[in-house]
Every structure is written in C-alpha cells, then in structure tokens.
Motif scaffolding. Sequence first.
Motif, PDB file in Angstrom:
ATOM      1  N   GLU B 232       0.807  -1.190   0.014  1.00  0.00           N
ATOM      2  CA  GLU B 232      -0.206  -0.162  -0.167  1.00  0.00           C
ATOM      3  C   GLU B 232       0.708   1.134  -0.142  1.00  0.00           C
ATOM      4  O   GLU B 232       0.438   2.196  -0.524  1.00  0.00           O
ATOM      5  CB  GLU B 232      -0.970  -0.175   1.163  1.00  0.00           C
ATOM      6  N   LEU B 234       3.751   1.443  -1.537  1.00  0.00           N
ATOM      7  CA  LEU B 234       3.986   1.747  -2.903  1.00  0.00           C
ATOM      8  C   LEU B 234       3.081   2.282  -3.776  1.00  0.00           C
ATOM      9  O   LEU B 234       3.488   2.917  -4.645  1.00  0.00           O
ATOM     10  CB  LEU B 234       4.196   0.230  -3.399  1.00  0.00           C
ATOM     11  N   GLN B 235       1.748   2.499  -3.401  1.00  0.00           N
ATOM     12  CA  GLN B 235       0.653   3.148  -4.257  1.00  0.00           C
ATOM     13  C   GLN B 235       0.696   4.526  -4.133  1.00  0.00           C
ATOM     14  O   GLN B 235       0.243   5.198  -4.937  1.00  0.00           O
ATOM     15  CB  GLN B 235      -0.652   2.689  -3.772  1.00  0.00           C
ATOM     16  N   LEU B 238       5.663   8.143  -4.604  1.00  0.00           N
ATOM     17  CA  LEU B 238       7.013   8.182  -3.914  1.00  0.00           C
ATOM     18  C   LEU B 238       8.048   8.579  -4.833  1.00  0.00           C
ATOM     19  O   LEU B 238       7.966   8.628  -6.218  1.00  0.00           O
ATOM     20  CB  LEU B 238       7.572   6.689  -3.535  1.00  0.00           C
ATOM     21  N   ASN B 239       9.052   9.248  -4.498  1.00  0.00           N
ATOM     22  CA  ASN B 239      10.431   9.443  -5.086  1.00  0.00           C
ATOM     23  C   ASN B 239      11.002   8.153  -5.468  1.00  0.00           C
ATOM     24  O   ASN B 239      10.868   7.023  -4.758  1.00  0.00           O
ATOM     25  CB  ASN B 239      11.109  10.453  -4.477  1.00  0.00           C
ATOM     26  N   GLU B 240      11.991   8.332  -6.341  1.00  0.00           N
ATOM     27  CA  GLU B 240      12.465   6.998  -6.627  1.00  0.00           C
ATOM     28  C   GLU B 240      13.423   6.053  -5.644  1.00  0.00           C
ATOM     29  O   GLU B 240      13.256   5.133  -5.411  1.00  0.00           O
ATOM     30  CB  GLU B 240      13.455   7.175  -7.943  1.00  0.00           C
ATOM     31  N   PHE B 243      10.913   4.621  -3.241  1.00  0.00           N
ATOM     32  CA  PHE B 243      10.067   3.415  -3.999  1.00  0.00           C
ATOM     33  C   PHE B 243      11.090   2.324  -4.187  1.00  0.00           C
ATOM     34  O   PHE B 243      10.667   1.156  -3.780  1.00  0.00           O
ATOM     35  CB  PHE B 243       9.944   4.085  -5.445  1.00  0.00           C
ATOM     36  N   LYS B 244      12.290   2.626  -4.252  1.00  0.00           N
ATOM     37  CA  LYS B 244      13.209   1.266  -4.694  1.00  0.00           C
ATOM     38  C   LYS B 244      13.404   0.713  -3.285  1.00  0.00           C
ATOM     39  O   LYS B 244      13.834  -0.525  -2.934  1.00  0.00           O
ATOM     40  CB  LYS B 244      14.488   1.868  -5.007  1.00  0.00           C
ATOM     41  N   LEU B 247      10.690  -1.355  -2.357  1.00  0.00           N
ATOM     42  CA  LEU B 247      10.324  -2.467  -3.178  1.00  0.00           C
ATOM     43  C   LEU B 247      11.630  -3.488  -2.828  1.00  0.00           C
ATOM     44  O   LEU B 247      11.566  -4.687  -2.603  1.00  0.00           O
ATOM     45  CB  LEU B 247      10.789  -2.217  -4.708  1.00  0.00           C
ATOM     46  N   ILE B 248      12.659  -3.157  -2.328  1.00  0.00           N
ATOM     47  CA  ILE B 248      14.144  -3.884  -1.852  1.00  0.00           C
ATOM     48  C   ILE B 248      13.469  -4.649  -0.710  1.00  0.00           C
ATOM     49  O   ILE B 248      13.483  -6.095  -0.285  1.00  0.00           O
ATOM     50  CB  ILE B 248      15.012  -3.344  -1.798  1.00  0.00           C
TER      51      ILE B 248
END
Lengths: 225, 417
Positions: B232, B234-235, B238-240, B243-244, B247-248
């Motif tokens: 959620e 992630l939705q 977000l800045n890069e 975000f990364k 995700l990681i």
Amino acid sequence: MKILIIEDEIELLIVISNFLTKENYICELADNFQKAENKLSIYEYDIILLDITLPDGNGLELLKLIGKLNSKAGVIIISAKNSTDDKIHGLDLGADDYMTKPFQLSELNSRIKALIRRRQFDGNNLLTFNEISINTDSKSILVNDKELTFTKKEYDLLLFFFINQNRVITKEALAEHLWDDNIDLADNYDFIYTHLNNIRRKIKTAGGNDYIKTIYGMGYKFTEL
Amino acid sequence: MKFLTKINRNYLILLTVTLIVVTGSAFLILNKILLHNTRRNLIEQATLIKKQIAERSELPNIYPIIEVKKDTQNSVTKPIFKKIVIKNAREDEFEEFLEYSSRIEVKNNFYSIKLRESTFESEDLVTILTGTLSILLLSVLIIAFFVSKKINKTVWKDFEKNLQEIEQFSFTANKPLQLLKSDIEEFDRLNKVVNNLTEKLETDYLSLKEFSENASHEIQTPLSIVLLNLEEVLQQDLNEETFKKVLISMNALKRLSTLNQSLILLTKIENKQFIADKTIIFNEIVTRKTEEFSSLFETKNIRIELELLNDFAVKINEQLAEILINNLFSNAIKHNLTDGEIHVLISEDEFKICSSGEQNSLTDDNIFERFTKGNSNSFGLGLAIVKNICETNQLDIHYSKNRLHCFNITRKNEMKK
C-alpha cells in the motif's frame, strides 16, 4: 458487492478491508469464529474471505456452516498453511479458491474478480478500457474491435493489469501471478519484459495506446495516459 | 521361520533324539537282562543234568541244546560261557547261541557238559524296539500337527490379524490402531504395549507436525502484515529512492517467507508427512512443465530437447513429484546461459536432465547440501529439497558435469528386480 472478511489478525483485517473498500466493495469484518458465525447466520454476502486458523474455532467448520445455510457466497480461503491437504480439504468443503499467506493485494483483487466472473454475479463478461476490451468468456482481446492473438501468459498479464488499474504492480507480483509461486527464479524476471514487450507491440500494431507505464524501472502501472 | 514351524521342528528334533537314546538304552538294558536270564537258565539246567546223571546214569543229548559226554580228562573245570554261532539246518541261516561248558565229576566219572540256548537276536530286538517307538513318535507328531493346526486357527488367528494391522499402520493415515482382544494373557500384554507405544509416538508425531505448521503460521502472518502494508505504501506518490527502498524491503521479506516455507517443506519431507499413494509417470509432468515454462525458455533463447523413450513411473506423492521436477527445471533455467540448451532424457529406469551453464566448483558430494549455492541470489535449498524427496522415495540422484550439468535420477538398487 458485499464481502465478509474473517481473519483473527487485526492488522491484516485492516489492511485488507481498507484496500477492498477502495476497490468499492462493502466490507464486514469478523476477527473470531463466534462473530463470523453470527454474521453468517444473519446476513448474506457475495464473497467471504476465510482464514482457517481462528483462535476459537476451525475455519473449516464455518465452511460447513456456509454450505448448510445454502449461501450463494463465493469463498476464498486465506491460510498461512501452504498445505495441499488443507487446500484439497477446503475445496472439497465448497471453497472456491485457496490463497497462501503472504499474498499481494493485487493478487487478492484478481482472485476476487475471477470468482465474481465465474459466479456471474453481474453477468458482465466484457471488460473495457478505452479502445481495449477483454472478453473473459472467450478469453479474447479486442483493440478497436479487432481481435488480437495473445498467448495465454500475455492474456493473463493484461487481464491482471485491467483488474488492478491505477495500481503499482511489482515485477515480482506479476511473476507470482503467472507462475503461482512454484518456480524459484532467483530474482530473474527478464521474461516479464519479454511478455510486456509483446503485449505492447501487439496493441500498438492494432492502433492502440500503451497504457502500461513503467515506474522507476521496477514496477508497472496500468493507467490512463 | 514361522513360530509354529519352529515349534514343530523342535518337536521333531527332540523326539528323534529321544527315540535314539531311548531305543539305545532300552536295547542295552533288555540285552543285559535277557543274557542274564539265559545264563541262569543254563546253570540251573546244568545242575539238573548233574542230578540226573547221578541218579539215573543217563546222559541226555539233544543237539544243539544239550551235549553231555563222558570225558577222559580227569579234572573239573569251572563253567565257561561263550557266544557261538551255529548254522540252523532247517532254515539255513545262522543262529546265535550262548554256550555253557564245564567238566563235572559224578561218582568219580568226569563228564563234559555243553548246554546252549538260543539268545534273543539283537537285530530283532532293535527292529522291534525302533518299530514300536517310531509308531509312538509318529502318532505324537500327527496329533501335534493337528493340534497346532487347530491352535493356529483359533489362538494365532487374532495374533496374525493384529500383526497385519500393525504392519499397515501409518501415522499419516489418520486411522487409530485397533488390535483384537484375545483370551491369552501374553497377547493382551503385547497389544497393550504396542498400543501404548503407538499412542506415545502418535502424540509426538502430531505435536511435531503441529509445531512445524504453527511455526509456519506464526512467521507468515507478521510477514503478510508487513508485505501488505508495504504494497500500500508503494501506491503512494514516492520518489525513486523511497520507491526502491520499499521494493527492496518487500523482496527481502518475500525471500524470507520463501525460505521459511522451504525449510518447513524440508522438515515435512523428512518427517515423511507426504504419503506416496500414487504411481506417478514423470513423463507427463515433464511434458506439462515444458509447456508451462516455454516462455521462460524463450526469454533466454534456451533450446529444449525432450527425449522420452519410455515411461519412468515412481510410487511417490504427487505434490512431491511436482516439486522435484519443478526444482530441477527451475535450476536448469536459472543457471542456464543465454542461447543455452536443456536436454531431458527419460527411459524406463532413468530420468536425466542436462543443461548448459557456467562452470562451478560444485560436486556430486556438496551440491545437494543445504545453503550451498553457485549463485548468490538463491538459497541453496532447491536441490536439498530435491535430494530429500529422492531419499525418501527410494530414488538415487547424482550430479555430473561435462560439457553440460546433468542430474540423473534412478531407482535405488534394492528396488530393481
């Protein structure tokens, strides 16, 4: 669409119900066997998300109750046990699907939609997004009313994007959706690129737009241009 | 050897030995008694003859039993007994006699007396004795045979049934052990012991099974909570960098969850919680998996070649067979090269998968060990699971490398006819 979520972990209950509410479902919650039993005997639901391991009873008993009540509800079991025995047992008792924790919300969404389609609650087998439509009965994809030839995996991917519009979906989630978690690819998701490139190329050739947006090279989002 | 056969055999040996000993000693004793009797008779006879000579001066002579002659030698000898053989004129055969010979003096005359009495022939004696005793032995054996047969039908039937029940008993079958009651104390005691033992084992087994399942449950639930919340997050916009990071974190958690599930799978395989209830044809699964993974082969441009000569059929749990082939296939894809190749060869007693790939330092000895990995992105559990599945299902697996990396599965030797 009314969904009953039966899950003893409050945190899970909250995140799932928040998500499903955003997806325009009406959610009711039960965090134990007793509450679930009461709700099931009073109200009608379209979908029931059922955790098998509850502190005060076995979820499979609720499954029997749903069968006895002659409820039309579709049941998706969400279990921490990745056990084939439980899966078979649950499906035998009338469950429609079985998901193992941890799952992704986009996957849950896709399973709920698939169940609704199977049950034909709304009789709608045509999903449309601008010039692209998917007929879920014939499993065909139309762009500007022209039918395209998609492989099964490509079809599954596009349908997954259709159902999870405007959501960021990770490569991992796509891979899991396609392979059902039964292959260990060691973070090698090159094949996702191949599939996506094929989908993009086919839609573009038929005169459609590319709605699959890449996010920071690690995720995807199916959204309006 | 069956219990009854053993008893009957012991019976037979015991009776044979007894027969020999009894016959032998009976022969010796009877022989002695008979000989002694004959001697006494002969001495008595000699006394009577002496008396007859004295009173009536008659010399009785009945060949070969009595021979009395006047003797020229003037001395008295002590009686001598000896065994002699005389040919029987009538029956033309030799007969054994005990001979009594002595010289006596009656009224200043000397007479030599030879008295003979046919001894009971020892051959006859042995024949009669063994005959009688054999009949006795045989009747005992026949009676014992029928009695044991009868016992087998009644007493041992329940025992046999219980034995069968125990043989077929399996914790995974979820069926309690039900032993028949008998009216024999020892059998009931045995049943009690077996029942207690299985109950104890079953509780241990269940608690272990429950533990491994609960451990899975307990770990997967918090992981789910984190993963769903991160999904959620992630939705959001977000800045890069963020975000990364999210995700990681998600991928790391996902790996943790997979690792947990793999370890639990290993435990379950080792605890033999999968019942081998079906004969699975590997060819079918391989064909299906090849189809399923075709897009993965395409991505790396891997050429796949199936050589299905004959059905390789194994009695194994269906889910495990799937996992086995799945892991070998994903291994062959994961470590393969772009434009590589995969060969699958299946014959009646062999399943072989070979694939191109980078050189590694792994050998047949260590490749299947847990957490041994040629690639840092994997756990090194996939092949450990493969090995475990093989070991618990009477299969042998070997790794070899030449131009290609090959895994070779065969049935264990004792399974071969």
